[in-house]
Write a protein that holds these residues in place. Sequence first.
Motif, PDB file in Angstrom:
ATOM      1  N   PHE A 179      10.652  -7.916   0.066  1.00 33.48           N
ATOM      2  CA  PHE A 179       9.625  -8.870   0.501  1.00 33.48           C
ATOM      3  C   PHE A 179       9.632 -10.117  -0.366  1.00 33.48           C
ATOM      4  O   PHE A 179       9.463 -11.242   0.139  1.00 33.48           O
ATOM      5  CB  PHE A 179       8.240  -8.223   0.461  1.00 33.48           C
ATOM      6  N   LEU A 180       9.817  -9.946  -1.664  1.00 32.14           N
ATOM      7  CA  LEU A 180       9.840 -11.095  -2.551  1.00 32.14           C
ATOM      8  C   LEU A 180      11.067 -11.970  -2.323  1.00 32.14           C
ATOM      9  O   LEU A 180      11.118 -13.116  -2.759  1.00 32.14           O
ATOM     10  CB  LEU A 180       9.771 -10.643  -4.013  1.00 32.14           C
ATOM     11  N   LYS A 181      12.050 -11.433  -1.591  1.00 31.70           N
ATOM     12  CA  LYS A 181      13.226 -12.216  -1.226  1.00 31.70           C
ATOM     13  C   LYS A 181      13.065 -12.877   0.138  1.00 31.70           C
ATOM     14  O   LYS A 181      13.445 -14.024   0.330  1.00 31.70           O
ATOM     15  CB  LYS A 181      14.471 -11.326  -1.200  1.00 31.70           C
ATOM     16  N   ASP A 182      12.515 -12.119   1.119  1.00 29.31           N
ATOM     17  CA  ASP A 182      12.537 -12.632   2.492  1.00 29.31           C
ATOM     18  C   ASP A 182      11.180 -12.771   3.156  1.00 29.31           C
ATOM     19  O   ASP A 182      11.072 -13.326   4.242  1.00 29.31           O
ATOM     20  CB  ASP A 182      13.442 -11.756   3.370  1.00 29.31           C
ATOM     21  N   GLY A 183      10.111 -12.238   2.550  1.00 33.48           N
ATOM     22  CA  GLY A 183       8.771 -12.406   3.109  1.00 33.48           C
ATOM     23  C   GLY A 183       8.489 -11.597   4.345  1.00 33.48           C
ATOM     24  O   GLY A 183       7.531 -11.890   5.063  1.00 33.48           O
ATOM     25  N   LYS A 184       9.258 -10.547   4.618  1.00 38.12           N
ATOM     26  CA  LYS A 184       9.066  -9.744   5.825  1.00 38.12           C
ATOM     27  C   LYS A 184       8.279  -8.472   5.517  1.00 38.12           C
ATOM     28  O   LYS A 184       8.762  -7.608   4.781  1.00 38.12           O
ATOM     29  CB  LYS A 184      10.412  -9.361   6.431  1.00 38.12           C
ATOM     30  N   PRO A 185       7.056  -8.325   6.058  1.00 37.61           N
ATOM     31  CA  PRO A 185       6.294  -7.085   5.850  1.00 37.61           C
ATOM     32  C   PRO A 185       7.008  -5.897   6.510  1.00 37.61           C
ATOM     33  O   PRO A 185       7.468  -5.990   7.641  1.00 37.61           O
ATOM     34  CB  PRO A 185       4.953  -7.365   6.536  1.00 37.61           C
ATOM     35  N   VAL A 186       7.096  -4.801   5.786  1.00 37.48           N
ATOM     36  CA  VAL A 186       7.779  -3.613   6.290  1.00 37.48           C
ATOM     37  C   VAL A 186       6.941  -2.373   5.977  1.00 37.48           C
ATOM     38  O   VAL A 186       6.404  -2.234   4.884  1.00 37.48           O
ATOM     39  CB  VAL A 186       9.183  -3.466   5.647  1.00 37.48           C
ATOM     40  N   GLY A 187       6.834  -1.488   6.955  1.00 42.39           N
ATOM     41  CA  GLY A 187       6.189  -0.200   6.752  1.00 42.39           C
ATOM     42  C   GLY A 187       7.170   0.913   7.064  1.00 42.39           C
ATOM     43  O   GLY A 187       7.889   0.844   8.070  1.00 42.39           O
ATOM     44  N   VAL A 188       7.223   1.925   6.208  1.00 44.50           N
ATOM     45  CA  VAL A 188       8.125   3.052   6.424  1.00 44.50           C
ATOM     46  C   VAL A 188       7.378   4.362   6.197  1.00 44.50           C
ATOM     47  O   VAL A 188       6.437   4.421   5.406  1.00 44.50           O
ATOM     48  CB  VAL A 188       9.349   2.987   5.476  1.00 44.50           C
ATOM     49  N   PRO A 189       7.774   5.428   6.894  1.00 42.84           N
ATOM     50  CA  PRO A 189       7.194   6.740   6.627  1.00 42.84           C
ATOM     51  C   PRO A 189       7.823   7.362   5.393  1.00 42.84           C
ATOM     52  O   PRO A 189       9.019   7.156   5.117  1.00 42.84           O
ATOM     53  CB  PRO A 189       7.553   7.542   7.880  1.00 42.84           C
ATOM     54  N   ALA A 190       7.040   8.109   4.637  1.00 42.98           N
ATOM     55  CA  ALA A 190       7.578   8.815   3.482  1.00 42.98           C
ATOM     56  C   ALA A 190       8.419  10.004   3.954  1.00 42.98           C
ATOM     57  O   ALA A 190       8.110  10.640   4.964  1.00 42.98           O
ATOM     58  CB  ALA A 190       6.445   9.313   2.588  1.00 42.98           C
ATOM     59  N   GLU A 191       9.475  10.299   3.210  1.00 40.64           N
ATOM     60  CA  GLU A 191      10.261  11.481   3.515  1.00 40.64           C
ATOM     61  C   GLU A 191       9.408  12.723   3.287  1.00 40.64           C
ATOM     62  O   GLU A 191       8.599  12.782   2.366  1.00 40.64           O
ATOM     63  CB  GLU A 191      11.502  11.536   2.631  1.00 40.64           C
ATOM     64  N   ASN A 192       9.577  13.739   4.140  1.00 35.65           N
ATOM     65  CA  ASN A 192       8.767  14.943   4.007  1.00 35.65           C
ATOM     66  C   ASN A 192       9.484  16.170   4.540  1.00 35.65           C
ATOM     67  O   ASN A 192      10.432  16.061   5.313  1.00 35.65           O
ATOM     68  CB  ASN A 192       7.425  14.760   4.717  1.00 35.65           C
ATOM     69  N   SER A 193       9.019  17.327   4.105  1.00 32.25           N
ATOM     70  CA  SER A 193       9.577  18.608   4.532  1.00 32.25           C
ATOM     71  C   SER A 193       8.442  19.589   4.777  1.00 32.25           C
ATOM     72  O   SER A 193       7.516  19.694   3.958  1.00 32.25           O
ATOM     73  CB  SER A 193      10.505  19.193   3.470  1.00 32.25           C
ATOM     74  N   TYR A 200       0.823  -1.211   0.000  1.00 31.59           N
ATOM     75  CA  TYR A 200       0.000   0.000   0.000  1.00 31.59           C
ATOM     76  C   TYR A 200       0.860   1.266   0.000  1.00 31.59           C
ATOM     77  O   TYR A 200       1.797   1.393   0.797  1.00 31.59           O
ATOM     78  CB  TYR A 200      -0.915   0.019   1.220  1.00 31.59           C
ATOM     79  N   ILE A 201       0.506   2.188  -0.894  1.00 31.62           N
ATOM     80  CA  ILE A 201       1.069   3.535  -0.876  1.00 31.62           C
ATOM     81  C   ILE A 201       0.065   4.441  -0.183  1.00 31.62           C
ATOM     82  O   ILE A 201      -1.092   4.509  -0.590  1.00 31.62           O
ATOM     83  CB  ILE A 201       1.324   4.062  -2.299  1.00 31.62           C
ATOM     84  N   ALA A 202       0.490   5.100   0.887  1.00 25.55           N
ATOM     85  CA  ALA A 202      -0.283   6.112   1.627  1.00 25.55           C
ATOM     86  C   ALA A 202      -0.755   5.638   2.986  1.00 25.55           C
ATOM     87  O   ALA A 202      -1.184   6.442   3.796  1.00 25.55           O
ATOM     88  CB  ALA A 202      -1.484   6.628   0.834  1.00 25.55           C
ATOM     89  N   SER A 203      -0.706   4.375   3.268  1.00 26.37           N
ATOM     90  CA  SER A 203      -1.242   3.847   4.522  1.00 26.37           C
ATOM     91  C   SER A 203      -0.131   3.418   5.472  1.00 26.37           C
ATOM     92  O   SER A 203       0.940   3.001   5.043  1.00 26.37           O
ATOM     93  CB  SER A 203      -2.133   2.628   4.230  1.00 26.37           C
ATOM     94  N   PRO A 204      -0.406   3.478   6.772  1.00 27.09           N
ATOM     95  CA  PRO A 204       0.491   2.778   7.706  1.00 27.09           C
ATOM     96  C   PRO A 204       0.410   1.274   7.436  1.00 27.09           C
ATOM     97  O   PRO A 204      -0.544   0.798   6.826  1.00 27.09           O
ATOM     98  CB  PRO A 204      -0.106   3.119   9.086  1.00 27.09           C
ATOM     99  N   LEU A 205       1.410   0.534   7.885  1.00 34.27           N
ATOM    100  CA  LEU A 205       1.394  -0.921   7.729  1.00 34.27           C
ATOM    101  C   LEU A 205       0.333  -1.521   8.646  1.00 34.27           C
ATOM    102  O   LEU A 205       0.360  -1.326   9.858  1.00 34.27           O
ATOM    103  CB  LEU A 205       2.765  -1.507   8.062  1.00 34.27           C
ATOM    104  N   LEU A 206      -0.612  -2.250   8.053  1.00 42.50           N
ATOM    105  CA  LEU A 206      -1.694  -2.881   8.802  1.00 42.50           C
ATOM    106  C   LEU A 206      -1.689  -4.385   8.540  1.00 42.50           C
ATOM    107  O   LEU A 206      -1.102  -4.863   7.565  1.00 42.50           O
ATOM    108  CB  LEU A 206      -3.050  -2.287   8.393  1.00 42.50           C
ATOM    109  N   ASP A 207      -2.372  -5.125   9.409  1.00 44.80           N
ATOM    110  CA  ASP A 207      -2.449  -6.572   9.247  1.00 44.80           C
ATOM    111  C   ASP A 207      -2.996  -6.927   7.869  1.00 44.80           C
ATOM    112  O   ASP A 207      -4.002  -6.362   7.430  1.00 44.80           O
ATOM    113  CB  ASP A 207      -3.347  -7.192  10.323  1.00 44.80           C
ATOM    114  N   GLY A 208      -2.344  -7.842   7.211  1.00 42.85           N
ATOM    115  CA  GLY A 208      -2.767  -8.265   5.886  1.00 42.85           C
ATOM    116  C   GLY A 208      -1.949  -7.644   4.768  1.00 42.85           C
ATOM    117  O   GLY A 208      -1.928  -8.156   3.651  1.00 42.85           O
ATOM    118  N   MET A 209      -1.291  -6.520   5.074  1.00 41.25           N
ATOM    119  CA  MET A 209      -0.450  -5.870   4.074  1.00 41.25           C
ATOM    120  C   MET A 209       0.936  -6.507   4.062  1.00 41.25           C
ATOM    121  O   MET A 209       1.470  -6.885   5.099  1.00 41.25           O
ATOM    122  CB  MET A 209      -0.296  -4.375   4.373  1.00 41.25           C
TER     123      MET A 209
END
Length: 325
Positions: free
Chosen positions: A292-306, A126-135
């Motif tokens: 993810f396609l290498k290791d299967g680990k879900p990751v969520g990151v914040p977008a860079e901003n100013s 998902y683009i725009a969302s925090p990491l949630l269950d299922g993502m």
Amino acid sequence: MSFLKHSRTLAVGVIATALLVTTAACSTGDGGEGGTTDGPGTVGIVEFDSTAPFDALAARGTKSELEAMGYEVVSQDPQGDPGQANAICSQFITRQVNALVVTTFALDQMAQCMSEAKNANIPVFYIASPLLDGMAGAVDVTSPKPINDIFFDYVKANNITSILALDYSPGTPCRLRKEYRQELLSGSNIQIQEHEFTIPGQVVDAQNATAAWLAANPAGEGNYAIWSCFTDPSAGAVAAINQANRTDSLPIFTWDFNKTIYEPLQKGQIAATLSLDGNVVGQQMAEIITNFLKDGKPVGVPAENSILTPENIEQFVTDNPTSLD
């Protein structure tokens, strides 16, 4: 002159967890984008709406970055319609893509897509969302606090009596920004008019809503402020203010940055905005998918901003010349 910078570095850990992913089969798709790929796989991007600049840029940035990595990328624009978004997702699943990317739509709006993807063992990002269950991963562009905190400080310091809030609750970023605003203003005696604009048509809708609010709040009869979820409705609000020839203080607090609000930001009509780089978001998303396609680990990151204000906008544009493209 410096500007307030809130940047984070994408960090993706590698865990030795095997993930079986379905390899894209030889297939055909809409727009002639189908076929066999010798690259790492095929990714389907469910866009949001091509008339929303940041959303469109983030989708394009993701597509460009993935293609540079060798992926085949297919994408379609549902024009802000969740039903169409789920239908597009279903088409991509039938096509047996290796991964899906959903732009801006909320997780609960994509229930059909998520169910079908789970059954097909296709990860959804998902683009725009925090990491949630299922993502499988997410780049979070919601960033509700920076602008809302500045807005709330202004409201308190200037004894604001009336606020116009231009909202779009169906979109995850707008909904979370709105919820934090409501939390900050809870219990106040300020008159708050909340208007839900439509997409497509967000600029004109916001302009009409602002014009009506201005008519009900004449100059000299209160202290005013406008809160807007992102640049498009902000541009509509500016147009209404100019059309009404209002010169009293009507600061707009918003998110995102593009050339449509550059001049209003220079003039101070836009008091503060949060710049989010769609191309960088695309880079972040492409890296999350690849890992993810290498290791299967879900990751969520914040977008860079100013944080951008009238005081630092010129330096920002000098340092980031492509920000006005």
